[in-house]
Design a protein around this motif. Structure first.
Motif, short mmCIF file in Angstrom:
data_model
loop_
_atom_site.label_atom_id
_atom_site.label_comp_id
_atom_site.label_asym_id
_atom_site.label_seq_id
_atom_site.Cartn_x
_atom_site.Cartn_y
_atom_site.Cartn_z
N ASP A 39 0.84 -1.21 0.00
CA ASP A 39 0.00 0.00 0.00
C ASP A 39 0.87 1.25 0.00
OD1 ASP A 39 -2.30 -1.60 0.16
OD2 ASP A 39 -2.50 -1.34 2.34
N TYR A 40 1.90 1.25 0.83
CA TYR A 40 2.78 2.42 0.92
C TYR A 40 3.61 2.58 -0.35
CZ TYR A 40 1.29 3.00 5.70
OH TYR A 40 0.53 3.20 6.82
N GLU A 41 3.98 1.48 -0.95
CA GLU A 41 4.70 1.55 -2.23
C GLU A 41 3.81 2.14 -3.31
OE1 GLU A 41 6.07 -2.47 -2.86
OE2 GLU A 41 7.79 -2.19 -1.53
N LYS A 42 2.54 1.78 -3.29
CA LYS A 42 1.58 2.33 -4.25
C LYS A 42 1.47 3.85 -4.09
CE LYS A 42 -3.23 1.95 -5.73
NZ LYS A 42 -4.53 1.31 -5.53
N VAL A 43 1.41 4.30 -2.84
CA VAL A 43 1.34 5.74 -2.57
C VAL A 43 2.60 6.43 -3.09
CG1 VAL A 43 1.30 7.49 -0.75
CG2 VAL A 43 -0.21 5.51 -0.59
N THR A 44 3.74 5.86 -2.79
CA THR A 44 5.02 6.44 -3.22
C THR A 44 5.08 6.55 -4.73
OG1 THR A 44 6.14 5.58 -1.26
CG2 THR A 44 7.53 6.12 -3.15
N MET A 45 4.65 5.51 -5.42
CA MET A 45 4.66 5.53 -6.89
C MET A 45 3.68 6.55 -7.44
SD MET A 45 5.15 1.47 -7.67
CE MET A 45 4.96 1.69 -9.42
N LEU A 46 2.51 6.65 -6.82
CA LEU A 46 1.51 7.63 -7.27
C LEU A 46 2.02 9.05 -7.08
CD1 LEU A 46 -1.27 8.33 -8.38
CD2 LEU A 46 -2.17 8.12 -6.04
N ILE A 47 2.64 9.34 -5.95
CA ILE A 47 3.20 10.67 -5.72
C ILE A 47 4.24 11.00 -6.78
CG2 ILE A 47 4.63 12.07 -4.15
CD1 ILE A 47 3.13 10.67 -1.81
N ALA A 48 5.11 10.05 -7.09
CA ALA A 48 6.13 10.26 -8.12
C ALA A 48 5.48 10.54 -9.48
CB ALA A 48 7.05 9.05 -8.21
N GLU A 49 4.43 9.83 -9.78
CA GLU A 49 3.71 10.03 -11.05
C GLU A 49 3.04 11.40 -11.09
OE1 GLU A 49 -0.43 8.21 -12.69
OE2 GLU A 49 1.05 6.71 -12.05
N LEU A 50 2.43 11.79 -10.00
CA LEU A 50 1.71 13.07 -9.95
C LEU A 50 2.67 14.26 -10.01
CD1 LEU A 50 -1.00 12.21 -7.28
CD2 LEU A 50 -1.31 12.44 -9.76
N LYS A 51 3.85 14.10 -9.45
CA LYS A 51 4.84 15.18 -9.50
C LYS A 51 5.23 15.53 -10.94
CE LYS A 51 8.33 15.35 -6.84
NZ LYS A 51 9.52 15.06 -6.07
N GLU A 52 5.08 14.58 -11.85
CA GLU A 52 5.44 14.80 -13.25
C GLU A 52 4.37 15.58 -14.02
OE1 GLU A 52 8.47 14.06 -14.47
OE2 GLU A 52 8.89 13.52 -12.38
N LYS A 53 3.19 15.68 -13.44
CA LYS A 53 2.10 16.40 -14.10
C LYS A 53 2.33 17.91 -14.02
CE LYS A 53 -1.61 13.07 -13.61
NZ LYS A 53 -1.80 12.90 -15.04
N SER A 54 1.66 18.62 -14.89
CA SER A 54 1.72 20.08 -14.87
C SER A 54 0.87 20.62 -13.74
CB SER A 54 1.20 20.65 -16.20
OG SER A 54 2.01 20.24 -17.26
N PHE A 55 1.21 21.83 -13.29
CA PHE A 55 0.36 22.52 -12.34
C PHE A 55 -0.89 23.00 -13.07
CE2 PHE A 55 4.58 23.35 -10.43
CZ PHE A 55 4.34 22.88 -9.15
#
Length: 129
Positions: A39-55
């Protein structure tokens, strides 16, 4: 893994919020429900993915207002006026998405953090980067 993910989320939450409030709530729910390492790995990966998105402009403006809350009680009137002038300029922009936070407001946030220190905000990638 839990503690590391909590620290990651604390440092990234305003950056994620400025990408889109729906992203912020998605991570918040995952964090609340996380129990296993997976679960925590999923969160970590999602945060990394979201950081790549534009504001997203609207989300960025809302996040900036939220961050202003850390300064509002101690900020001088001139700093308040300048901050909200920059925020109004951003709100009136025709741009809907930004690859980076607009330079002038980012620089001013760094100035505010230096002038009115906040230990919590100093750990946030939203202002540091």
């Amino acid at each position: 893994m839990k503690k590391e993910t909590e620290q990651l989320w604390a440092s990234e939450k305003y950056t994620v919020m400025a990408k889109g409030y729906n992203f912020y709530t998605e991570v918040q729910v995952l964090m609340r429900d996380a129990q296993s390492t997976a679960d925590y790995e999923k969160v970590t990966m999602l945060i990394a993915e979201l950081k790549e998105k534009s504001f997203e402009r609207r989300a960025l403006c809302n996040t900036l207002e939220h961050v202003w809350g850390y300064f509002k009680k101690s900020a001088e009137e001139v700093d308040k006026e300048h901050f909200f002038s920059l925020l109004d300029t951003l709100r009136e922009s025709d741009e809907e998405y930004y690859d980076e936070m607009p330079y002038e407001i980012h620089l001013f946030l760094k100035y505010l953090l230096q002038k009115y220190p906040s230990e919590y905000l100093s750990r946030s990638t939203f202002i540091k980067n």
